[in-house]
Design a protein around this motif. Structure first.
Motif, PDB file in Angstrom:
ATOM      1  N   MET A 165      46.113  26.907  28.320  1.00 57.86           N
ATOM      2  CA  MET A 165      46.739  27.197  29.978  1.00 57.86           C
ATOM      3  C   MET A 165      45.553  27.312  31.074  1.00 57.86           C
ATOM      4  O   MET A 165      44.557  27.941  30.666  1.00 57.86           O
ATOM      5  N   ASN A 166      45.495  27.022  32.090  1.00 57.97           N
ATOM      6  CA  ASN A 166      44.574  26.443  33.260  1.00 57.97           C
ATOM      7  C   ASN A 166      45.134  27.423  34.312  1.00 57.97           C
ATOM      8  O   ASN A 166      46.077  27.453  34.790  1.00 57.97           O
ATOM      9  N   ILE A 167      43.935  28.896  34.667  1.00 63.14           N
ATOM     10  CA  ILE A 167      44.671  29.709  36.533  1.00 63.14           C
ATOM     11  C   ILE A 167      43.691  28.695  37.023  1.00 63.14           C
ATOM     12  O   ILE A 167      42.548  28.685  36.930  1.00 63.14           O
ATOM     13  N   LEU A 168      44.268  29.001  38.269  1.00 67.96           N
ATOM     14  CA  LEU A 168      44.345  28.412  39.354  1.00 67.96           C
ATOM     15  C   LEU A 168      43.724  30.139  40.002  1.00 67.96           C
ATOM     16  O   LEU A 168      44.854  31.241  40.608  1.00 67.96           O
ATOM     17  N   LEU A 169      42.658  31.160  40.481  1.00 68.65           N
ATOM     18  CA  LEU A 169      42.294  31.857  41.176  1.00 68.65           C
ATOM     19  C   LEU A 169      41.596  31.674  42.883  1.00 68.65           C
ATOM     20  O   LEU A 169      40.799  31.282  42.905  1.00 68.65           O
ATOM     21  N   THR A 170      42.456  31.653  43.851  1.00 69.74           N
ATOM     22  CA  THR A 170      42.716  31.802  45.135  1.00 69.74           C
ATOM     23  C   THR A 170      41.637  32.691  45.759  1.00 69.74           C
ATOM     24  O   THR A 170      42.499  34.131  45.386  1.00 69.74           O
ATOM     25  N   SER A 171      41.588  32.271  47.108  1.00 68.75           N
ATOM     26  CA  SER A 171      40.219  33.186  47.922  1.00 68.75           C
ATOM     27  C   SER A 171      39.640  33.992  46.720  1.00 68.75           C
ATOM     28  O   SER A 171      39.750  35.713  47.501  1.00 68.75           O
ATOM     29  N   VAL A 172      38.517  33.994  45.988  1.00 66.71           N
ATOM     30  CA  VAL A 172      38.041  34.583  45.380  1.00 66.71           C
ATOM     31  C   VAL A 172      37.112  35.288  45.823  1.00 66.71           C
ATOM     32  O   VAL A 172      36.848  36.496  45.425  1.00 66.71           O
ATOM     33  N   GLY A 173      36.439  35.279  47.520  1.00 67.79           N
ATOM     34  CA  GLY A 173      35.268  35.366  47.797  1.00 67.79           C
ATOM     35  C   GLY A 173      34.028  35.766  46.737  1.00 67.79           C
ATOM     36  O   GLY A 173      33.322  35.011  46.175  1.00 67.79           O
ATOM     37  N   LEU A 202      36.210  39.510  38.442  1.00 68.64           N
ATOM     38  CA  LEU A 202      37.583  39.276  38.100  1.00 68.64           C
ATOM     39  C   LEU A 202      37.409  37.431  36.984  1.00 68.64           C
ATOM     40  O   LEU A 202      38.279  37.286  36.894  1.00 68.64           O
ATOM     41  N   VAL A 203      36.413  36.411  38.127  1.00 64.50           N
ATOM     42  CA  VAL A 203      36.300  35.746  37.344  1.00 64.50           C
ATOM     43  C   VAL A 203      36.213  35.075  36.012  1.00 64.50           C
ATOM     44  O   VAL A 203      36.607  34.828  35.126  1.00 64.50           O
ATOM     45  N   GLU A 204      34.894  36.152  35.787  1.00 64.73           N
ATOM     46  CA  GLU A 204      34.943  36.590  34.072  1.00 64.73           C
ATOM     47  C   GLU A 204      35.835  37.111  33.433  1.00 64.73           C
ATOM     48  O   GLU A 204      36.388  36.665  31.742  1.00 64.73           O
ATOM     49  N   LEU A 262      32.868  31.602  42.970  1.00 64.31           N
ATOM     50  CA  LEU A 262      32.536  30.077  42.524  1.00 64.31           C
ATOM     51  C   LEU A 262      32.484  29.790  40.962  1.00 64.31           C
ATOM     52  O   LEU A 262      32.443  29.265  40.809  1.00 64.31           O
ATOM     53  N   GLN A 263      30.989  30.168  41.780  1.00 67.36           N
ATOM     54  CA  GLN A 263      29.786  29.272  40.759  1.00 67.36           C
ATOM     55  C   GLN A 263      30.219  29.796  39.311  1.00 67.36           C
ATOM     56  O   GLN A 263      30.004  28.901  38.331  1.00 67.36           O
ATOM     57  N   GLN A 264      30.991  31.131  38.849  1.00 68.38           N
ATOM     58  CA  GLN A 264      30.999  31.783  37.852  1.00 68.38           C
ATOM     59  C   GLN A 264      32.256  30.814  37.082  1.00 68.38           C
ATOM     60  O   GLN A 264      32.439  31.155  36.436  1.00 68.38           O
ATOM     61  N   ASN A 283      48.404  47.504  48.679  1.00 67.24           N
ATOM     62  CA  ASN A 283      48.121  45.948  48.211  1.00 67.24           C
ATOM     63  C   ASN A 283      48.945  45.167  47.126  1.00 67.24           C
ATOM     64  O   ASN A 283      48.352  45.838  45.996  1.00 67.24           O
ATOM     65  N   ALA A 284      49.120  44.264  47.494  1.00 72.86           N
ATOM     66  CA  ALA A 284      49.727  43.857  45.928  1.00 72.86           C
ATOM     67  C   ALA A 284      49.130  42.666  45.536  1.00 72.86           C
ATOM     68  O   ALA A 284      49.773  42.132  45.194  1.00 72.86           O
ATOM     69  N   ARG A 285      47.993  42.943  44.651  1.00 72.61           N
ATOM     70  CA  ARG A 285      47.286  42.206  44.497  1.00 72.61           C
ATOM     71  C   ARG A 285      45.810  43.237  43.918  1.00 72.61           C
ATOM     72  O   ARG A 285      46.389  44.597  43.782  1.00 72.61           O
ATOM     73  N   PHE A 286      44.796  42.702  42.872  1.00 72.47           N
ATOM     74  CA  PHE A 286      43.861  43.532  42.476  1.00 72.47           C
ATOM     75  C   PHE A 286      42.826  43.732  43.309  1.00 72.47           C
ATOM     76  O   PHE A 286      42.622  42.856  44.621  1.00 72.47           O
ATOM     77  N   GLY A 287      42.855  44.865  43.530  1.00 69.34           N
ATOM     78  CA  GLY A 287      41.885  45.642  44.909  1.00 69.34           C
ATOM     79  C   GLY A 287      40.678  45.682  44.205  1.00 69.34           C
ATOM     80  O   GLY A 287      40.049  45.653  42.899  1.00 69.34           O
ATOM     81  N   GLY A 288      39.235  46.524  44.852  1.00 69.11           N
ATOM     82  CA  GLY A 288      38.273  47.012  44.874  1.00 69.11           C
ATOM     83  C   GLY A 288      37.758  48.146  43.688  1.00 69.11           C
ATOM     84  O   GLY A 288      36.717  48.390  42.948  1.00 69.11           O
ATOM     85  N   GLN A 289      39.196  48.247  43.174  1.00 67.75           N
ATOM     86  CA  GLN A 289      39.869  49.518  41.623  1.00 67.75           C
ATOM     87  C   GLN A 289      39.567  49.473  40.493  1.00 67.75           C
ATOM     88  O   GLN A 289      39.133  50.040  39.782  1.00 67.75           O
ATOM     89  N   TYR A 290      39.972  47.844  40.536  1.00 70.01           N
ATOM     90  CA  TYR A 290      40.266  47.408  39.633  1.00 70.01           C
ATOM     91  C   TYR A 290      39.006  47.291  38.024  1.00 70.01           C
ATOM     92  O   TYR A 290      39.453  48.094  37.468  1.00 70.01           O
ATOM     93  N   PRO A 291      38.176  46.979  38.694  1.00 68.16           N
ATOM     94  CA  PRO A 291      36.638  47.485  37.865  1.00 68.16           C
ATOM     95  C   PRO A 291      36.778  48.627  36.806  1.00 68.16           C
ATOM     96  O   PRO A 291      36.328  48.377  35.882  1.00 68.16           O
ATOM     97  N   PHE A 292      36.860  49.723  37.253  1.00 69.16           N
ATOM     98  CA  PHE A 292      36.661  50.729  36.656  1.00 69.16           C
ATOM     99  C   PHE A 292      38.122  51.600  36.044  1.00 69.16           C
ATOM    100  O   PHE A 292      37.986  51.341  35.266  1.00 69.16           O
ATOM    101  N   SER A 293      39.280  50.362  35.848  1.00 66.13           N
ATOM    102  CA  SER A 293      39.987  50.709  35.101  1.00 66.13           C
ATOM    103  C   SER A 293      39.908  49.276  34.077  1.00 66.13           C
ATOM    104  O   SER A 293      40.134  50.044  33.023  1.00 66.13           O
ATOM    105  N   HIS A 294      39.437  48.778  34.261  1.00 72.22           N
ATOM    106  CA  HIS A 294      39.048  47.064  33.628  1.00 72.22           C
ATOM    107  C   HIS A 294      38.042  48.071  32.357  1.00 72.22           C
ATOM    108  O   HIS A 294      37.712  48.255  31.244  1.00 72.22           O
ATOM    109  N   LEU A 295      36.554  48.450  32.872  1.00 74.23           N
ATOM    110  CA  LEU A 295      35.831  48.989  32.357  1.00 74.23           C
ATOM    111  C   LEU A 295      36.814  50.838  31.288  1.00 74.23           C
ATOM    112  O   LEU A 295      35.578  50.905  30.616  1.00 74.23           O
ATOM    113  N   ALA A 296      37.098  51.519  31.873  1.00 72.46           N
ATOM    114  CA  ALA A 296      37.632  52.176  30.946  1.00 72.46           C
ATOM    115  C   ALA A 296      39.173  51.874  30.012  1.00 72.46           C
ATOM    116  O   ALA A 296      39.671  52.621  29.733  1.00 72.46           O
TER     117      ALA A 296
END
Length: 334
Positions: free
Chosen positions: A1-9, A14-16, A40-42, A282-295
């Motif tokens: 499975m290959n995934i494309l993340l668009t507008s990664v900024g 999230l890339v990781e 992008l480079q990650q 916001n119908a997307r991953f937001g800036g608070q998601y890393p805190f859920s991931h780390l939890a």
């Protein structure tokens, strides 16, 4: 499975997360953006795209996906969402699944006036909001609305063009300032759809909270992650602690059933007199998601599992409470 993340900024984390999610499937994560960024480079592979509003954008993405055997697209940016939602069928015809909510859902989330109307229509608390400057001034004159008030773009992202006015003089000056900022930023593309592009909103001065409402790919409610935000920077959560909060969780469940989004819904909330008010969606991953991931959560892995037909895994959709997390700033060389 290959995934494309668009507008990664700048969302290298999230890339990781997605690289880890597809590792066991021998998949690759491709990242796309209209300008060069560290995120992008990650990725395993990356590409510079035409700008989102370019007529070449969708044909470019489609050709890239076909050439690189990509089967999943996920966007990380609000402005990207309605364009991808509009073209879901086109990608589906080539065997490419765009993990994005229906366009009707995206339109409600991206248009903050429609967000307000939606929330009021479903009896979900939200700050009092006006789309007409004259109506807002009338409400201020009869004390239906009181200073300070917030002036912000109807189609806004991050902290662009958000100001607080403490009196009528500031209201007029800042209203015109927001208008100028909209016209000189990428917000002008969204705002061109309607001449009423500025909102005046009740200012609730309180602690800030965040919820992430998780639905599966069939729009079924899974859970709500709750956090208290402790520090903000340019509209992004810099520091937060995970919490258990029944009222916020109830709001999450109500949003799930009434909105019918796919995947993750990011929402900011404020508290007044013991009740919580939804500020935006916001119908997307937001800036608070890393805190859920780390939890303890792993929504990227859960999305990948759903895409290959697996059921919801409680271990991937549960967070530990009282986990305090903070973002860092790391200079990098491109």
């Amino acid at each position: 499975m290959n995934i494309l993340l668009t507008s990664v900024g700048r969302r290298s984390y999230l890339v990781e997360y997605f690289k880890s999610a597809v590792a066991s499937l021998n998949g690759k994560v491709h990242a796309a953006n209209s300008i060069e960024t560290y995120a992008l480079q990650q990725a395993d592979e990356h590409v510079i795209t035409p700008e989102i509003y370019s007529e070449a954008y969708i044909p470019f993405l489609l050709d890239y996906c076909q050439s690189n055997q990509i089967t999943i697209i996920i966007s990380l940016f609000d402005i990207d969402l309605p364009i991808l939602a509009k073209n879901k069928v086109l990608f589906k015809q080539s065997g490419i699944e765009v993990i994005v909510s229906d366009k009707s859902v995206i339109d409600i989330c991206n248009d903050k006036w429609r967000t307000y109307q939606f929330l009021v229509g479903h009896n979900i608390n939200t700050p009092q909001t006006y789309i007409s400057l004259n109506d807002a001034i009338a409400a201020l004159n009869n004390n239906t609305l009181t200073y300070p008030v917030i002036i912000k773009p109807r189609w806004g992202m991050g902290s662009i063009g958000i100001y607080k006015a403490d009196n009528i003089e500031e209201l007029h000056v800042l209203y015109n300032k927001v208008k100028n900022e909209i016209n000189s930023s990428y917000l002008r593309f969204e705002s061109a759809a309607d001449s009423n592009a500025i909102l005046i909103q009740e200012c609730i001065q309180s602690d800030e909270y965040g919820i992430e409402v998780i639905n599966d790919l069939e729009k079924n409610y899974i859970t709500t992650f709750c956090k208290q935000k402790l520090a903000m920077r340019s509209g992004e959560t810099d520091q937060a602690i995970t919490i258990e909060n029944r009222k916020l969780s109830a709001i999450g469940k109500a949003l799930s059933s009434s909105l019918g989004h796919i995947g993750i819904l990011d929402s900011d909330c404020l508290e007044k007199n013991g009740e919580y008010f939804v500020l935006e969606l916001n119908a997307r991953f937001g800036g608070q998601y890393p805190f859920s991931h780390l939890a303890g959560a792993n929504i990227p892995k859960q999305i990948v599992d759903w895409c290959i037909g697996q059921k919801t895994n409680k271990d991937l959709t549960t967070i530990t409470v009282n986990i305090l997390c903070s973002k860092d700033i790391k200079p990098v060389k491109l």
